[in-house]
Scaffold this motif. Sequence first.
Motif, mmCIF file in Angstrom:
data_model
loop_
_atom_site.group_PDB
_atom_site.id
_atom_site.type_symbol
_atom_site.label_atom_id
_atom_site.label_comp_id
_atom_site.label_asym_id
_atom_site.label_seq_id
_atom_site.Cartn_x
_atom_site.Cartn_y
_atom_site.Cartn_z
ATOM 1 N N LEU A 255 -2.302 12.055 6.314
ATOM 2 C CA LEU A 255 -2.019 10.904 5.455
ATOM 3 C C LEU A 255 -0.687 10.274 5.830
ATOM 4 O O LEU A 255 -0.548 9.045 5.863
ATOM 5 C CB LEU A 255 -2.007 11.348 3.991
ATOM 6 N N ARG A 256 0.307 11.110 6.132
ATOM 7 C CA ARG A 256 1.617 10.596 6.552
ATOM 8 C C ARG A 256 1.491 9.839 7.875
ATOM 9 O O ARG A 256 2.091 8.772 8.061
ATOM 10 C CB ARG A 256 2.611 11.748 6.687
ATOM 11 N N GLY A 257 0.711 10.377 8.804
ATOM 12 C CA GLY A 257 0.510 9.692 10.072
ATOM 13 C C GLY A 257 -0.166 8.343 9.881
ATOM 14 O O GLY A 257 0.190 7.358 10.546
ATOM 15 N N LEU A 258 -1.147 8.305 8.994
ATOM 16 C CA LEU A 258 -1.808 7.045 8.672
ATOM 17 C C LEU A 258 -0.797 6.037 8.144
ATOM 18 O O LEU A 258 -0.765 4.876 8.593
ATOM 19 C CB LEU A 258 -2.902 7.290 7.623
ATOM 20 N N ALA A 259 0.038 6.469 7.197
ATOM 21 C CA ALA A 259 1.024 5.572 6.599
ATOM 22 C C ALA A 259 1.991 5.040 7.649
ATOM 23 O O ALA A 259 2.289 3.834 7.687
ATOM 24 C CB ALA A 259 1.782 6.303 5.489
ATOM 25 N N GLN A 260 2.484 5.918 8.494
ATOM 26 C CA GLN A 260 3.447 5.487 9.515
ATOM 27 C C GLN A 260 2.815 4.496 10.480
ATOM 28 O O GLN A 260 3.434 3.476 10.837
ATOM 29 C CB GLN A 260 3.975 6.702 10.274
ATOM 30 N N SER A 261 1.600 4.772 10.898
ATOM 31 C CA SER A 261 0.924 3.900 11.857
ATOM 32 C C SER A 261 0.658 2.516 11.275
ATOM 33 O O SER A 261 0.978 1.489 11.896
ATOM 34 C CB SER A 261 -0.387 4.549 12.300
ATOM 35 N N ILE A 262 0.075 2.477 10.077
ATOM 36 C CA ILE A 262 -0.277 1.162 9.538
ATOM 37 C C ILE A 262 0.949 0.426 8.999
ATOM 38 O O ILE A 262 0.924 -0.807 8.887
ATOM 39 C CB ILE A 262 -1.389 1.251 8.474
ATOM 40 N N ALA A 263 2.038 1.148 8.687
ATOM 41 C CA ALA A 263 3.275 0.460 8.317
ATOM 42 C C ALA A 263 3.759 -0.388 9.487
ATOM 43 O O ALA A 263 4.164 -1.547 9.318
ATOM 44 C CB ALA A 263 4.345 1.472 7.907
ATOM 45 N N ILE B 182 0.865 -1.169 0.000
ATOM 46 C CA ILE B 182 0.000 0.000 0.000
ATOM 47 C C ILE B 182 0.907 1.226 0.000
ATOM 48 O O ILE B 182 1.665 1.442 0.955
ATOM 49 C CB ILE B 182 -0.936 0.029 1.222
ATOM 50 N N PHE B 183 0.842 2.014 -1.063
ATOM 51 C CA PHE B 183 1.701 3.175 -1.209
ATOM 52 C C PHE B 183 0.870 4.463 -1.195
ATOM 53 O O PHE B 183 -0.172 4.537 -1.849
ATOM 54 C CB PHE B 183 2.489 3.109 -2.520
ATOM 55 N N PHE B 184 1.364 5.469 -0.480
ATOM 56 C CA PHE B 184 0.694 6.761 -0.390
ATOM 57 C C PHE B 184 1.583 7.843 -1.004
ATOM 58 O O PHE B 184 2.780 7.909 -0.701
ATOM 59 C CB PHE B 184 0.417 7.136 1.068
ATOM 60 N N THR B 185 0.991 8.707 -1.811
ATOM 61 C CA THR B 185 1.726 9.823 -2.392
ATOM 62 C C THR B 185 1.547 11.065 -1.521
ATOM 63 O O THR B 185 0.444 11.573 -1.374
ATOM 64 C CB THR B 185 1.249 10.117 -3.823
ATOM 65 N N GLY B 186 2.655 11.513 -0.947
ATOM 66 C CA GLY B 186 2.648 12.718 -0.138
ATOM 67 C C GLY B 186 3.194 13.904 -0.918
ATOM 68 O O GLY B 186 3.341 13.855 -2.141
ATOM 69 N N ALA B 187 3.495 14.969 -0.205
ATOM 70 C CA ALA B 187 3.949 16.204 -0.839
ATOM 71 C C ALA B 187 4.854 16.947 0.134
ATOM 72 O O ALA B 187 5.060 16.506 1.268
ATOM 73 C CB ALA B 187 2.743 17.073 -1.200
ATOM 74 N N SER B 188 5.386 18.088 -0.319
ATOM 75 C CA SER B 188 6.153 18.941 0.596
ATOM 76 C C SER B 188 5.325 19.219 1.846
ATOM 77 O O SER B 188 5.850 19.273 2.970
ATOM 78 C CB SER B 188 6.520 20.261 -0.081
ATOM 79 N N ALA B 189 4.016 19.393 1.650
ATOM 80 C CA ALA B 189 3.111 19.715 2.759
ATOM 81 C C ALA B 189 2.949 18.574 3.749
ATOM 82 O O ALA B 189 2.360 18.763 4.814
ATOM 83 C CB ALA B 189 1.745 20.116 2.209
ATOM 84 N N SER B 190 3.482 17.395 3.437
ATOM 85 C CA SER B 190 3.426 16.279 4.387
ATOM 86 C C SER B 190 4.313 16.529 5.592
ATOM 87 O O SER B 190 4.086 15.974 6.668
ATOM 88 C CB SER B 190 3.883 14.980 3.709
ATOM 89 N N VAL B 191 5.331 17.359 5.411
ATOM 90 C CA VAL B 191 6.296 17.607 6.487
ATOM 91 C C VAL B 191 6.521 19.088 6.764
ATOM 92 O O VAL B 191 7.199 19.442 7.722
ATOM 93 C CB VAL B 191 7.650 16.938 6.176
ATOM 94 N N PRO C 140 2.431 28.890 4.539
ATOM 95 C CA PRO C 140 1.424 29.924 4.781
ATOM 96 C C PRO C 140 0.267 29.816 3.786
ATOM 97 O O PRO C 140 0.474 29.477 2.622
ATOM 98 C CB PRO C 140 2.195 31.238 4.576
ATOM 99 N N GLN C 141 -0.929 30.077 4.276
ATOM 100 C CA GLN C 141 -2.146 30.067 3.458
ATOM 101 C C GLN C 141 -2.420 28.699 2.825
ATOM 102 O O GLN C 141 -3.107 28.594 1.823
ATOM 103 C CB GLN C 141 -2.081 31.152 2.372
ATOM 104 N N SER C 142 -1.879 27.664 3.422
ATOM 105 C CA SER C 142 -2.101 26.311 2.909
ATOM 106 C C SER C 142 -2.371 25.341 4.054
ATOM 107 O O SER C 142 -2.016 24.177 3.985
ATOM 108 C CB SER C 142 -0.877 25.852 2.105
ATOM 109 N N ALA C 143 -3.009 25.833 5.114
ATOM 110 C CA ALA C 143 -3.267 25.006 6.292
ATOM 111 C C ALA C 143 -4.093 23.753 5.981
ATOM 112 O O ALA C 143 -3.757 22.664 6.458
ATOM 113 C CB ALA C 143 -3.947 25.840 7.381
ATOM 114 N N PRO C 144 -5.178 23.833 5.195
ATOM 115 C CA PRO C 144 -5.970 22.628 4.946
ATOM 116 C C PRO C 144 -5.181 21.518 4.261
ATOM 117 O O PRO C 144 -5.306 20.343 4.621
ATOM 118 C CB PRO C 144 -7.107 23.144 4.050
ATOM 119 N N PHE C 145 -4.366 21.896 3.264
ATOM 120 C CA PHE C 145 -3.587 20.889 2.548
ATOM 121 C C PHE C 145 -2.545 20.264 3.481
ATOM 122 O O PHE C 145 -2.338 19.046 3.469
ATOM 123 C CB PHE C 145 -2.908 21.521 1.339
ATOM 124 N N ALA C 146 -1.906 21.093 4.307
ATOM 125 C CA ALA C 146 -0.942 20.563 5.272
ATOM 126 C C ALA C 146 -1.637 19.620 6.265
ATOM 127 O O ALA C 146 -1.110 18.556 6.600
ATOM 128 C CB ALA C 146 -0.252 21.703 6.016
#
Length: 229
Positions: free
Chosen positions: A153-161, A128-137, A141-147
């Motif tokens: 999504l990153r937390g999900l990946a780490q937990s289920i890994a 199961i592979f997830f595509t993240g972005a710069s906003a994953s880490v 500014p002005q991009s709070a929802p995407f972050a």
Amino acid sequence: MPTTALIVGAGSGLSASLARLFVKEGISVALAARQIEKLTQLSSEIGAVSFAADVSKPDQVQQLFNDVDNKLGSVNIVVYNPSYRVRGHLVDLDPIEVAKTLSITAYGGFLVAQAAAKRMLQQGNGAIFFTGASASVKGYPQSAPFAMGKFALRGLAQSIARELAPKNIHVAHFVIDGAIRSALRPDPADKPDSTLDPDAIAQTYLSILRQPRSAWTWEVELRPWVEHF
């Protein structure tokens, strides 16, 4: 090596590069998107099967996997690519649009991963592979929802890994830290290779897929040689 892949949130960019590479490697490919009309050319080119689904809806995710089961058999690898974003100052953001961002970017990842894991646990293997972005880490500014969505999504990946790796299911998260090259966003003539080549990204996904389980990667960052980090 897996034999059937489902690419969720498929389009003309990274998903198309992944689909072409998987088919070249002898892997059957299913493509899923909210509007599958945009997948007609790609599906015809590589012989993939397309399915319409809104990944933020549990019933549609379940139906998607049932349909793939019936058409291609149970999947061995799932790639989660969907995302949605709304930009703006915190005080101006529309709560409905913020909820939609989280629903597609993160909640949909949970729904897809859950459906995939149920099948892979029965099979005894999968990826199961997830595509993240710069906003994953990095929250910009002005991009709070995407972050918020990409952090989740990153937390999900780490937990289920950590949960699924001992069950022989490889979970990996890919931080795409930079702009992906496309026909609409080519490299400037004076700055070659200043964006990520989607075909090159796809090669990394394949490399992670081929890793021996004695040395699995749960996360990898990819960026052009000129990108700051």
